[in-house]
Design a protein around this motif. Structure first.
Motif, PDB file in Angstrom:
ATOM      1  N   ARG A 180       0.836  -1.201   0.000  1.00 28.50           N
ATOM      2  CA  ARG A 180       0.000   0.000   0.000  1.00 28.50           C
ATOM      3  C   ARG A 180       0.871   1.251   0.000  1.00 28.50           C
ATOM      4  NH1 ARG A 180      -5.435  -0.287   1.527  1.00 28.50           N
ATOM      5  NH2 ARG A 180      -6.534   1.464   0.622  1.00 28.50           N
ATOM      6  N   LEU A 181       1.926   1.261   0.808  1.00 27.58           N
ATOM      7  CA  LEU A 181       2.831   2.415   0.861  1.00 27.58           C
ATOM      8  C   LEU A 181       3.553   2.611  -0.468  1.00 27.58           C
ATOM      9  CD1 LEU A 181       4.251   2.011   4.475  1.00 27.58           C
ATOM     10  CD2 LEU A 181       2.613   3.734   3.669  1.00 27.58           C
ATOM     11  N   ARG A 182       4.002   1.510  -1.089  1.00 24.24           N
ATOM     12  CA  ARG A 182       4.665   1.612  -2.395  1.00 24.24           C
ATOM     13  C   ARG A 182       3.708   2.149  -3.443  1.00 24.24           C
ATOM     14  NH1 ARG A 182       7.051  -2.844  -0.293  1.00 24.24           N
ATOM     15  NH2 ARG A 182       5.590  -4.297  -1.213  1.00 24.24           N
ATOM     16  N   ARG A 183       2.460   1.678  -3.426  1.00 26.74           N
ATOM     17  CA  ARG A 183       1.467   2.132  -4.390  1.00 26.74           C
ATOM     18  C   ARG A 183       1.187   3.631  -4.214  1.00 26.74           C
ATOM     19  NH1 ARG A 183      -4.145  -1.056  -4.951  1.00 26.74           N
ATOM     20  NH2 ARG A 183      -4.755   0.056  -3.077  1.00 26.74           N
ATOM     21  N   LEU A 184       1.043   4.065  -2.974  1.00 26.49           N
ATOM     22  CA  LEU A 184       0.815   5.490  -2.727  1.00 26.49           C
ATOM     23  C   LEU A 184       2.012   6.325  -3.157  1.00 26.49           C
ATOM     24  CD1 LEU A 184      -0.930   5.282   0.751  1.00 26.49           C
ATOM     25  CD2 LEU A 184      -1.950   6.111  -1.380  1.00 26.49           C
ATOM     26  N   SER A 185       3.201   5.848  -2.854  1.00 26.01           N
ATOM     27  CA  SER A 185       4.411   6.563  -3.244  1.00 26.01           C
ATOM     28  C   SER A 185       4.498   6.676  -4.762  1.00 26.01           C
ATOM     29  CB  SER A 185       5.643   5.850  -2.694  1.00 26.01           C
ATOM     30  OG  SER A 185       6.817   6.528  -3.059  1.00 26.01           O
ATOM     31  N   ALA A 186       4.209   5.593  -5.459  1.00 26.90           N
ATOM     32  CA  ALA A 186       4.250   5.616  -6.928  1.00 26.90           C
ATOM     33  C   ALA A 186       3.215   6.581  -7.492  1.00 26.90           C
ATOM     34  CB  ALA A 186       4.028   4.206  -7.482  1.00 26.90           C
ATOM     35  N   THR A 187       2.041   6.627  -6.897  1.00 23.47           N
ATOM     36  CA  THR A 187       0.989   7.541  -7.352  1.00 23.47           C
ATOM     37  C   THR A 187       1.406   8.994  -7.144  1.00 23.47           C
ATOM     38  OG1 THR A 187      -0.740   5.923  -6.900  1.00 23.47           O
ATOM     39  CG2 THR A 187      -1.425   8.224  -6.991  1.00 23.47           C
ATOM     40  N   ILE A 188       1.929   9.295  -5.982  1.00 28.31           N
ATOM     41  CA  ILE A 188       2.372  10.657  -5.676  1.00 28.31           C
ATOM     42  C   ILE A 188       3.520  11.062  -6.592  1.00 28.31           C
ATOM     43  CG2 ILE A 188       3.508  12.072  -3.908  1.00 28.31           C
ATOM     44  CD1 ILE A 188       1.733  10.478  -1.848  1.00 28.31           C
ATOM     45  N   ASP A 189       4.495  10.181  -6.756  1.00 29.68           N
ATOM     46  CA  ASP A 189       5.635  10.490  -7.626  1.00 29.68           C
ATOM     47  C   ASP A 189       5.204  10.690  -9.080  1.00 29.68           C
ATOM     48  OD1 ASP A 189       7.325  10.417  -5.456  1.00 29.68           O
ATOM     49  OD2 ASP A 189       8.244   8.495  -5.976  1.00 29.68           O
ATOM     50  N   ALA A 190       4.265   9.877  -9.545  1.00 27.11           N
ATOM     51  CA  ALA A 190       3.789  10.015 -10.925  1.00 27.11           C
ATOM     52  C   ALA A 190       3.090  11.359 -11.121  1.00 27.11           C
ATOM     53  CB  ALA A 190       2.848   8.865 -11.285  1.00 27.11           C
ATOM     54  N   ASP A 191       2.272  11.760 -10.156  1.00 27.38           N
ATOM     55  CA  ASP A 191       1.611  13.062 -10.270  1.00 27.38           C
ATOM     56  C   ASP A 191       2.621  14.201 -10.219  1.00 27.38           C
ATOM     57  OD1 ASP A 191      -0.961  12.226 -10.703  1.00 27.38           O
ATOM     58  OD2 ASP A 191      -1.626  12.494  -8.642  1.00 27.38           O
ATOM     59  N   ALA A 192       3.626  14.083  -9.361  1.00 31.56           N
ATOM     60  CA  ALA A 192       4.667  15.119  -9.305  1.00 31.56           C
ATOM     61  C   ALA A 192       5.387  15.204 -10.641  1.00 31.56           C
ATOM     62  CB  ALA A 192       5.654  14.815  -8.177  1.00 31.56           C
ATOM     63  N   SER A 193       5.698  14.071 -11.232  1.00 30.74           N
ATOM     64  CA  SER A 193       6.360  14.064 -12.543  1.00 30.74           C
ATOM     65  C   SER A 193       5.490  14.730 -13.597  1.00 30.74           C
ATOM     66  CB  SER A 193       6.685  12.633 -12.972  1.00 30.74           C
ATOM     67  OG  SER A 193       7.664  12.090 -12.111  1.00 30.74           O
ATOM     68  N   ARG A 194       4.190  14.500 -13.534  1.00 30.59           N
ATOM     69  CA  ARG A 194       3.267  15.140 -14.479  1.00 30.59           C
ATOM     70  C   ARG A 194       3.278  16.658 -14.311  1.00 30.59           C
ATOM     71  NH1 ARG A 194      -2.342  12.799 -13.533  1.00 30.59           N
ATOM     72  NH2 ARG A 194      -2.882  14.366 -15.096  1.00 30.59           N
ATOM     73  N   VAL A 195       3.361  17.134 -13.067  1.00 26.62           N
ATOM     74  CA  VAL A 195       3.400  18.577 -12.807  1.00 26.62           C
ATOM     75  C   VAL A 195       4.638  19.186 -13.457  1.00 26.62           C
ATOM     76  CG1 VAL A 195       3.683  20.336 -11.010  1.00 26.62           C
ATOM     77  CG2 VAL A 195       2.015  18.492 -10.701  1.00 26.62           C
TER      78      VAL A 195
END
Length: 161
Positions: free
Chosen positions: A16-31
């Motif tokens: 769950r923590l890895r999935r959340l981290s990946a989601t947050i990092d992906a959104d940051a990369s999109r920004v």
């Protein structure tokens, strides 16, 4: 299809923590990409510490960020290839490296500061919406500091054998 990780609850904590981290990092990369900025989210901790504190050794950065020496060294190499930092031998110990922001790195930090403020605001709002999850994560870190997952599993396995 069922969400296995969500169904497992606490048993899938790491996933769950890895999935959340990946989601947050992906959104940051999109920004960053939406603004035409070449910046990797994994660089933030090192770049930000160098901007806030000034030149630091790899070990100092690892300690400040709570990550491994190897992780900082890997990030250092990537940041050097991107031309954002420079590293020199530590005058007191040539085996150690001292990292500093390059002129390009300083310019990028100046450019990104307003965006990072928006990241901070969004993260605080998200944390509040989610019920102050960072407080729960701090309790999780404290619990692991008291007794590691390794120790907990070893104790549990010993009682089952």
């Amino acid at each position: 299809m069922k969400d296995y990780v969500a169904e497992m609850g606490g048993a899938a904590l790491g996933a769950r923590l890895r999935r959340l981290s990946a989601t947050i990092d992906a959104d940051a990369s999109r920004v960053y990409a939406a603004r035409g900025v070449r910046f990797e989210q994994r660089w933030f901790g090192v770049i930000n510490q160098l901007a806030l504190v000034g030149p630091l050794g790899v070990r100092q950065l690892a300690d400040a960020l709570g990550i491994t020496h190897a992780s900082v060294s890997e990030t250092r190499q990537s940041l050097e290839r991107a031309g954002l930092i420079a590293s020199e031998a530590d005058p007191s110990d040539a085996r150690r490296r001292v990292l500093t922001l390059s002129p390009s790195g300083k310019a990028l930090v100046a450019q990104l500061r307003p965006l990072w403020a928006a990241f901070d605001d969004a993260a605080r709002a998200l944390d509040a919406e989610a019920g102050r999850v960072t407080e729960a994560l701090a309790r999780l870190e404290d619990a692991l500091a008291r007794k590691s997952l390794f120790e907990r599993i070893a104790d549990g396995a010993a009682s089952r054998i």
